[in-house]
Each structure stands twice: as structure tokens, then as C-alpha cells.
Write a protein that holds these residues in place. Sequence first.
Motif: not given
Length: 154
Positions: A103-110, A63-64, A147-148, A74-76
Amino acid sequence: MPVTLAIESPLQDEVRTLIAELNTTLLELSPPEACYHLTVEEMAEPTVTVWVARDGDAVVGCGALKRHSDAVGEVKRMFTRPEWQGQGVGRRILGEIEAAAGREGLQTLVLETGDQHPAAWALYEKAGFARCGPVLDYPDSPYSIFYQKQLRAA
């Protein structure tokens, strides 16, 4: 032997083989124009981190995380070989991706996944992702499910 997870280069032969299997699987379920693959070369770019799951030396999943901005990741390329599905490999990889994003402070994963992947939908929904409309620059397509997930700042 327990499955181990580590950040690895996608340019290794065994990871290339896994990604080729993933691409073949996806092309059996969706038309080519509805498949938004990152190549292994794109997966090796600095904005992408790849986790590889191994049983000993055997690659069993990956996964990436692709970063699009300081706020959105983004999940890839989520994939577990069929003989390893249902054993928590995907859940563990997704957990590593989410932890790194936090940990990196990202606010949203999509993410974008296909319309023929109910096991993937279940994985994402159990992890707290919610269906949404098209994300990033993906077209609105009947072959795509989006998805988010909002993350807490680290």
C-alpha cells in the motif's frame, strides 16, 4: 477465541515481555554479535510499524515493518510464542506487513534471519521470499540467512 492482529505500540509491558522472550530465544541460537535486534524503543520510532497478535488480552506474537527508504522495507522482530507456533500466526503477521508495504508503494522487502531457524525459512519461502546475499548494511556472516521479495507497486 480467534487470534486478532492490530498495529500497537511496542512500549506496552506485555509487548516488552514478548520481545524479551524473543531476544532470549535468539541468543540461545546465535552469538550476541550475530543478533541484530531492534529494541522496543527503536520499534517505536516513526519508521517502524509493529503488529501484535493477541488471543483475547494475551500477546501471542508480533512482527514489524521498518522502512529504510521509499523503496525498501525490512521485516523485523517476527516471533510467535512456542505454544502458538504452527497455527498461522506468523503467516498472518507477515501478510499484514507485506500488505502495508505494498500500500505504501515499497518495491522490495528484505530480511535477515538466523542460520538456526528452519521454521522461519519455511514461512518466508512459502510467502515468496527468495534467499539472497547480505542486505542493507548487514555483514556477510555464517550466522545469517538473507531474504528478499519484490513487491508490485500499489
